[in-house]
Structures are given as structure tokens and as C-alpha cells.
Enzyme design. Structure first.
Site, PDB file in Angstrom:
ATOM      1  N   LYS A 160       0.811  -1.210   0.000  1.00  0.00           N
ATOM      2  CA  LYS A 160       0.000   0.000   0.000  1.00  0.00           C
ATOM      3  C   LYS A 160       0.855   1.275   0.000  1.00  0.00           C
ATOM      4  CE  LYS A 160      -4.018  -2.239   0.703  1.00  0.00           C
ATOM      5  NZ  LYS A 160      -3.659  -3.644   0.865  1.00  0.00           N
TER       6      LYS A 160
HETATM    7  C1  PLP Z   1      -4.392  -4.829   0.487  1.00  0.00           C
HETATM    8  C2  PLP Z   1      -3.590  -6.064   0.405  1.00  0.00           C
HETATM    9  C3  PLP Z   1      -3.869  -7.062  -0.548  1.00  0.00           C
HETATM   10  C4  PLP Z   1      -5.045  -6.973  -1.485  1.00  0.00           C
HETATM   11  O1  PLP Z   1      -4.915  -5.925  -2.416  1.00  0.00           O
HETATM   12  P1  PLP Z   1      -6.210  -5.362  -3.173  1.00  0.00           P
HETATM   13  O2  PLP Z   1      -5.740  -4.200  -3.954  1.00  0.00           O
HETATM   14  O3  PLP Z   1      -7.185  -4.995  -2.113  1.00  0.00           O
HETATM   15  O4  PLP Z   1      -6.716  -6.482  -4.032  1.00  0.00           O
HETATM   16  C5  PLP Z   1      -3.020  -8.151  -0.604  1.00  0.00           C
HETATM   17  N1  PLP Z   1      -1.974  -8.285   0.246  1.00  0.00           N
HETATM   18  C6  PLP Z   1      -1.694  -7.353   1.171  1.00  0.00           C
HETATM   19  C7  PLP Z   1      -0.535  -7.570   2.085  1.00  0.00           C
HETATM   20  C8  PLP Z   1      -2.473  -6.210   1.282  1.00  0.00           C
HETATM   21  O5  PLP Z   1      -2.181  -5.281   2.204  1.00  0.00           O
END
Ligand code: PLP
Length: 506
Positions: A116
């Protein structure tokens, strides 16, 4: 810049806005997500040969400049330099490493150790520029629902950004200890954090209601405050994620594993469908992606959708060891439906109404054919996830987190195409989920004694067992004071946002 590069809602073609306005607003007024028809223009492409010769910063400038054309080149350059500097622990930003038959794209080298950061180190910068351009002098209050990782990354990205406040809601009891501590220890005068009694879907639904609450909006407008989102429903979250798909490709070309123009596959651990959608955007921009494999945990609503064309959120919500993917309503799928239906907003609006009213919808015909011709899928339950962690550790010496392991497991179960490299997206540092990772690589007879350990003891044991370094920002959490102790009901979330916005901007 293409003048036609305007955004509008997935649910109606009117009321076009610039990318700055789309980023500032987050969600379209009718509840849809912002999309642009220019993305499917032949004119909107990224030159592959050029981008493959560039470093991450230049790649980011190129992709952002293409998708956000009302930002000036200078504005983009400043945002990129600020976002991808020393807060990432490698200049590659998203390095590619081999893992068995596949490649691993490590997306967690930023300040909060999850992918993120790639978007949330950028979004506040894009938001600040948009706020200045807006000319109203309004303050922006970010309202975010998190399944665990977005919350911390948003707090870290927006802390002390002038003119912005940030509030984060996480499911109380639905995130790992480390994830919770990362959020509740956050410093900064403009941040607010609350646990909610409910799961992520409840939090996300309530946040969407807050955005649609006209009375709240009017009250805040009187105080020159507007609400916006840091979830992947915001285009400013999505666009920075497109960059690393190009970066992965460029790294494969540079390593001699791929000739320019040859196809590549990606396998993506998926929750809200933001990350994998960014891969689809990269394809629309000209990246030769032959397949996007959607990997789910036991909340396999997306896998079922890709297999059958039926999206059905009426099913039990499972708590898994990959909590950031514990999601039954994948918001960004709405954007995919828009593009797969050739931009048919009435069609998308109809499907979203069915989802709202009946809890499910079905896609058929050409939309379904297009979906299955590009997207593969698979799911891994907790046992399979732990087995994938153990397997990677024993056979490659690579320690992977639970979310990455879901994707690795699904990749191994999906036939490979000779000569086509496959990139598995690695979305978090394994120490964010120390307990589950330690359990996975330990003797099953030790499981009960691991249950007795605190998360930090798990971290230490994992470090001693593997020799893999613990990121300092995770190790220090146990010494930091817990600053945010609110846990509230879903109905109290709107009031919390208003109070905190007034406190921050008074
Ligand atoms: C948010 C997240 C995901 C999923 O990503 P999306 O964009 O919501 O599909 C997968 N792995 C981790 C570690 C995340 O923080």
C-alpha cells in the site's frame, strides 16, 4: 496531453471531471468509481522500449503523466521525487527476485512494510497539488476503511500533510497485532484511528454511506472541510500501482529473461481488486500481459466470479491468516465491469444495484468471455497458505508472508506457458504476520507453544530461526505508546469523522 482525458463515474457518462478533481473527491457523487474512456484510446499508450530503459522514478513520471494529464510535468516530478525517496529501503523501489519457477515482485520496501505504501506515499502528494489547484482553500478529511494495511499506510502518508486530516477505521479483532499497533501508535496532530465492531465489509459499506451523507457534507462544508478517500476506489491510489507492472517487465528485460514485446503473466493476491486492476490498466496502456491470475484466500468470491460469472457476496465471511484479503465486496471490480462492457454505464449501474439489493449479480455473453480470456484464478485456504510458506522457505530460502503465499500457491496450481515468465506480486514483509509465518515453518508439534507467544515473541523467534532481518519500524512498535483507543459501533462512524475533522481543522 489529451484533452479528452477526463474522468466520469462508472454509473453515468455525465459530469466529467479532471484527474485532480477525481482525486480530490475520491468517490463519484452517484456512488460510482471514477474511470476514463481515454484509457482505452489507441493514443493513450506507454512506449515499451522507452520505459524499459528507465529507472523507477522516470517510469513513474511517464505512467502518472499519461493517466493524470492535467498535472504538469513539474508537479508529477515533484510528487515522484518526494514519494519514492529514502523512505523506501531500495532505489529499485519494487525489486524483482527469483522464486522457484516464478519471479517475485517485492512491493513492501516502503515505510509500513506493505504494498500500500507504493500508492499511499504518492496519493497525499497528488492530493495536495489538487487541493492547491482547486482554489477553494478547503481542507480535506480522508476517511478510510482498512482490512489492516491501507490504514497504516494512509496514516503514514497523510500524517502532518498541511490541509489534510486522516481518519481510519479497522475491524476490531480482524487485524494482526502488529497491524493494530502500527495504527494505534501513529503520531501526528491530524490523524484519527478507531476500531469498529464489525468486519472490513461493514467498515467499507459505512464509509461509502458517510461519503453519501449530504447532511454531514453540508455541515462540514460550512467549516470548509470536504471528505475524500484513500481507499483504492480513489484513482490516485490506483494509478501509482500501474507503474510497478511496467517496472517488473523492465527488470525481466534487463535480466535477459524476456525480449521486448514478449508476453508476461502476473499472479496477484487479491482483496479489493485494486492491485490486479492496476495490472489490467498496464495492459490497456500497452504492456504485453497475456494473463492476470487472481489469487484469493478462503473468501474466494472473486475466484467463483471468474469461474462462473456469478458474483455472490452472500456467504460466510471467513477470518484467515491473510487478513488484508478478507473481503467479500471487491469495490474495484466495478471498474473492470465498466471496461469489459465497453463503457456501458447503465449496465454497470444495473449490476451494482443488483449487488446492493439481492447480494449477487451475473455477467454473461461477451463480458464473461472477455473476463475469462484474460483472467485466471485460484484460491488457497490457510493450510495451503502455510504449506506454500514452508515450501518456499525450505526450497528457496525465501521467507514470504501469508498474502504472497496465497498467490504463490495459486501460481503453482496454475499451468505455466513455456517461455512466458510469471511474476507473483509479493505484497507484505513476512514480519507483518510473524505468528502465521513462524507457525508455517515450524514443526506442527510446536503449534501449541507458538500460540502462547506474544506477536513480538513470534517476531524474535522467527528472526532467530531464519536470520532474516526484522524491519526496524516493526521491531520498535512494542515500545511505542498506544495513542488511539477508540472502538465504536458502525453507526457512530459518521459522528467520529465529524468530531475529528472539527478537532483537526479548528
Ligand atoms: C491490500 C492487500 C492485498 C489486497 O490488495 P487489493 O488491492 O485490495 O486487491 C493483498 N496483500 C496485502 C498484504 C495487502 O495489504
Amino acid at each position: 496531453m489529451s484533452n479528452s482525458y477526463l474522468y466520469h463515474s462508472t454509473r453515468n457518462d455525465n459530469d466529467a471531471v479532471t484527474s485532480k478533481q477525481a482525486i480530490l473527491t475520491g468517490l463519484a457523487p452517484d456512488g460510482g468509481l471514477y474511470v476514463s474512456d481515454a484509457l482505452t484510446d489507441d493514443a493513450t499508450t506507454v512506449d515499451l522500449a522507452t520505459i524499459c530503459g528507465e529507472d523507477y522514478h522516470a517510469q513513474a513520471r511517464r505512467v502518472l503523466g499519461t493517466l493524470l494529464p492535467d498535472y504538469t510535468a513539474d508537479e508529477i516530478a515533484q510528487c515522484v521525487a518526494g514519494a519514492y525517496g529514502p523512505r523506501f529501503d531500495t532505489p529499485a523501489v519494487t525489486p524483482l527476485v527469483p522464486l522457484g519457477a516464478d519471479w517475485l515482485l517485492e512491493l513492501w520496501h516502503g515505510p509500513t512494510c506493505a504494498f500500500k505504501d507504493v500508492a499511499l506515499q504518492m496519493l497525499p502528494r497528488l492530493m495536495s497539488v489538487a487541493r492547491t489547484a482547486d482554489g477553494t482553500g478547503n481542507n480535506v478529511m480522508i476517511v478510510t476503511a482498512t482490512s489492516g494495511d491501507t490504514g497504516k499506510a494512509a496514516l503514514e502518508g497523510f500524517a502532518d500533510v498541511p490541509g489534510c486530516g486522516v481518519s481510519v477505521f479497522y475491524p476490531d479483532g480482524g487485524v494482526s497485532d502488529v497491524q493494530r499497533l502500527q495504527m494505534v501508535t501513529q503520531r501526528g496532530g491530524n490523524v484519527a484511528v478507531a476500531g469498529i465492531r464489525g468486519n472490513f465489509d461493514d467498515a467499507q459499506t459505512q464509509v461509502k454511506h458517510i461519503f453519501g451523507d449530504r447532511e454531514l457534507a453540508a455541515r462540514l462544508a460550512d467549516e470548509h472541510i470536504v471528505l475524500s478517500s484513500a481507499n483504492s476506489i480513489n484513482v490516485g491510489r490506483l494509478v501509482p500501482q500501474v507503474v510497478y507492472y511496467f517496472s517488473a517487465y523492465a527488470q525481466l528485460v534487463a535480466a535477459g529473461k524476456l525480449a521486448l514485446g514478449d508476453p508476461v503473466e502476473f499472479c496477484v493476491p487479491t482483496g479489493n481488486f485494486g492491485d490486479v486492476l492496476a495490472g489490467y490498466y498496464a495492459k490497456l496502456l500497452g504492456l504485453p500481459v497475456s494473463r492476470l491470475i487472481v489469487a484469493s484466500n478462503s473468501n474466494d468470491v472473486l475466484t467463483e466470479f471468474i469461474r462462473t460469472g456469478v458474483y455472490n457476496r452472500q456467504r460466510p465471511f471467513e477470518k484467515t491468516i491473510s487478513p488484508s484479503m478478507d473481503i467479500l465486496v471487491s469495490s474495484n471490480l466495478e471498474r473492470l465491469l465498466y471496461y469489459l462492457s465497453d463503457g456501458d454505464t447503465a449496465y454497470v449501474a444495473g449490476k451494482m444495484r443488483e449487488l446492493d439489493e439481492q447480494g449477487s449479480y451475473r455477467v454473461e455473453g461477451e463480458v464473461f468471455e472477455r473476463l475469462t480470456s484474460l483472467f485466471g484464478c485460484g484460491e488457497a485456504d490457510d493450510d495451503q497458505t502455510r504449506a506454500a510458506i514452508r515450501d518456499a522457505w525450505e526450497h528457496t530460502g525465501h521467507l514470504i508472508d501469508t498474502h504472497t503465499a496465497v498467490a504463490k500457491c495459486v501460481s503453482d496450481a496454475t499451468p505455466r506457458t513455456a517461455g512466458v515468465p510469471r511474476v507473483v506480486l509479493s505484497t507484505a514483509n513476512p514480519y507483518k504476520f510473524s505468528r502465521a509465518v513462524l507457525t508455517a515453518i515450524s514443526d506442527p508439534a510446536d503449534a501449541a507453544s507458538i500460540d502462547e507467544l506474544s506477536d513480538f515473541a513470534c517476531m524474535g523467534t522467527l528472526r532467530a530461526k531464519t536470520g532474516v532481518a526484522v524491519p526496524p519500524q516493526l521491531a520498535e512498535l512494542q515500545e511505542l505508546p498506544e495513542l488511539h483507543t477508540t472502538v465504536c459501533d458502525q453507526a457512530e462512524m459518521g459522528g467520529f469523522v465529524q468530531r475529528e475533522a472539527e478537532r483537526i481543522f479548528s
